[in-house]
Design an enzyme around this catalytic site. Structure first.
Site, PDB file in Angstrom:
ATOM      1  N   ARG A 236       1.339  -5.497   3.351  1.00  0.00           N
ATOM      2  CA  ARG A 236       0.220  -5.857   3.309  1.00  0.00           C
ATOM      3  C   ARG A 236      -0.175  -7.062   2.691  1.00  0.00           C
ATOM      4  NH1 ARG A 236      -0.218  -3.580   7.852  1.00  0.00           N
ATOM      5  NH2 ARG A 236      -3.171  -3.535   8.672  1.00  0.00           N
ATOM      6  N   GLU A 265      -6.370 -13.572   7.175  1.00  0.00           N
ATOM      7  CA  GLU A 265      -5.850 -13.664   8.155  1.00  0.00           C
ATOM      8  C   GLU A 265      -6.114 -14.290   9.144  1.00  0.00           C
ATOM      9  OE1 GLU A 265      -2.898 -11.258   9.381  1.00  0.00           O
ATOM     10  OE2 GLU A 265      -1.978 -11.012   7.341  1.00  0.00           O
ATOM     11  N   HIS A 284       2.840 -12.925  10.375  1.00  0.00           N
ATOM     12  CA  HIS A 284       2.423 -11.598  10.591  1.00  0.00           C
ATOM     13  C   HIS A 284       2.501 -11.355  11.057  1.00  0.00           C
ATOM     14  CE1 HIS A 284      -0.525  -7.715   9.916  1.00  0.00           C
ATOM     15  NE2 HIS A 284       0.281  -7.512   9.719  1.00  0.00           N
TER      16      HIS A 284
END
Length: 320
Positions: A236, A265, A284
């Protein structure tokens, strides 16, 4: 006519065929959405019997308005977008899908570790500019002489450990919630947090984002790492203080970093991390493969099916 409704708050999948194949035969209508705000979630999910969510904010207010919901399923492992306490207060189990992409994330973590330690991306960029050096970007440590530290020792970290051992790395790990026999079985050395930070030549993060882990990797921790150490995060983004990391990389306080997750993000094009030759950023995407995508949707739908068949879901995470 359908007896139940399964609302999908948002999704990035090509379609919802997997969900429909599982749920429509047992009496569900699958209702797709692309919610971006808590208000949109509240409006769409008000009469839902089950809610599946990817990134949309499932807040306390949205949950309070769910008059019939019996389960909330998060597509993926982390549940940052779901208010767990509110769901618990209203008696709604929150379920994640932790086992759909273990190998994919482990492969990606190992790829970032290798690319950062071997300085692959920076060397490639230099070659493209017409610069050919036999030993660029010194120092580069031999893997067989190095130690991989794992912060967290769950399923993905254990898969990384197996891959690292095949490269001849010594592997150490810190996770106070894992029993000693698990470390022994996998031939991984259990160490304290301070030892993990001080001894790791490569440090891979496998932690949930909680109040306790937010900015766990801060300026003080980065300063305590070896100046040649490489940091990788596929867990994370909020576990790392991004500003502190950027400064540490700029000042060469650590050797490099490979990040698949970030606090914010997507990363902005002019972000300091993107200007550094000792930082690799991916989008990601560690979880992604075609087969993992299929498993994610299937496993999420099966959790809903279990509840409405009178069974307990496999992966309840809010204590119900």
């Amino acid at each position: 006519m359908a007896k139940y409704t399964a609302v999908v708050t948002d999704y990035g999948f090509p379609d919802l065929k997997q969900e429909k194949n599982v749920l429509e035969p047992v009496g569900f209508e699958v209702i797709p959405g692309q919610c971006r705000t808590a208000g949109e979630v509240a409006n769409l999910c008000r009469d839902a019997d089950a809610v599946l969510t990817q990134w949309a904010p499932v807040t306390a207010e949205a949950i309070a308005g769910m008059s019939r919901c019996r389960i909330i399923v998060r597509y993926g492992i982390g549940v940052d977008n779901v208010d767990l306490e509110a769901a618990k207060f209203h008696g709604i189990p929150v379920v994640n899908v932790p086992d759909y992409a273990i190998n994919e994330v482990a492969d990606h973590a190992m790829s970032l570790l290798l690319a950062s330690a071997r300085k692959i991306v920076a060397t490639h960029a230099q070659v493209r500019r017409g610069i050919w050096e036999i030993a660029p970007f010194r120092p580069i440590l031999g893997l067989q002489e190095s130690t991989l530290g794992l912060a967290g020792f769950g399923n993905i970290a254990r898969a990384v450990a197996k891959r690292a051992q095949a490269f001849g790395l010594r592997v150490i790990a810190y996770d106070p919630f894992v029993k000693a026999e698990v470390y022994d079985t996998l031939q991984v050395e259990q160490v304290s947090w301070d030892t993990l930070i001080a001894d790791s030549d490569l440090l891979s993060l496998h932690l949930p984002l909680t109040e306790q882990t937010r900015h766990l990797i801060n300026a003080q921790v980065l300063h305590a790492m070896k100046p040649t150490a490489h940091l990788v995060n596929t867990s994370r983004g909020g576990v790392i203080d991004t500003d502190a990391l950027a400064i540490a990389l700029q000042n060469r306080e650590i050797g490099g970093a490979g990040l698949d997750v970030l606090e914010i993000e997507p990363i902005t094009p002019g972000h300091p991390l993107l200007q550094l030759d000792n930082c690799i950023v991916t989008s990601h995407c560690a979880w992604y493969s075609e087969s993992a995508l299929s498993r994610l949707q299937l496993y999420a739908a099966l959790e809903v099916e279990r509840v409405f068949a009178g069974q307990r879901p496999k992966h309840v995470i809010n204590g119900l």
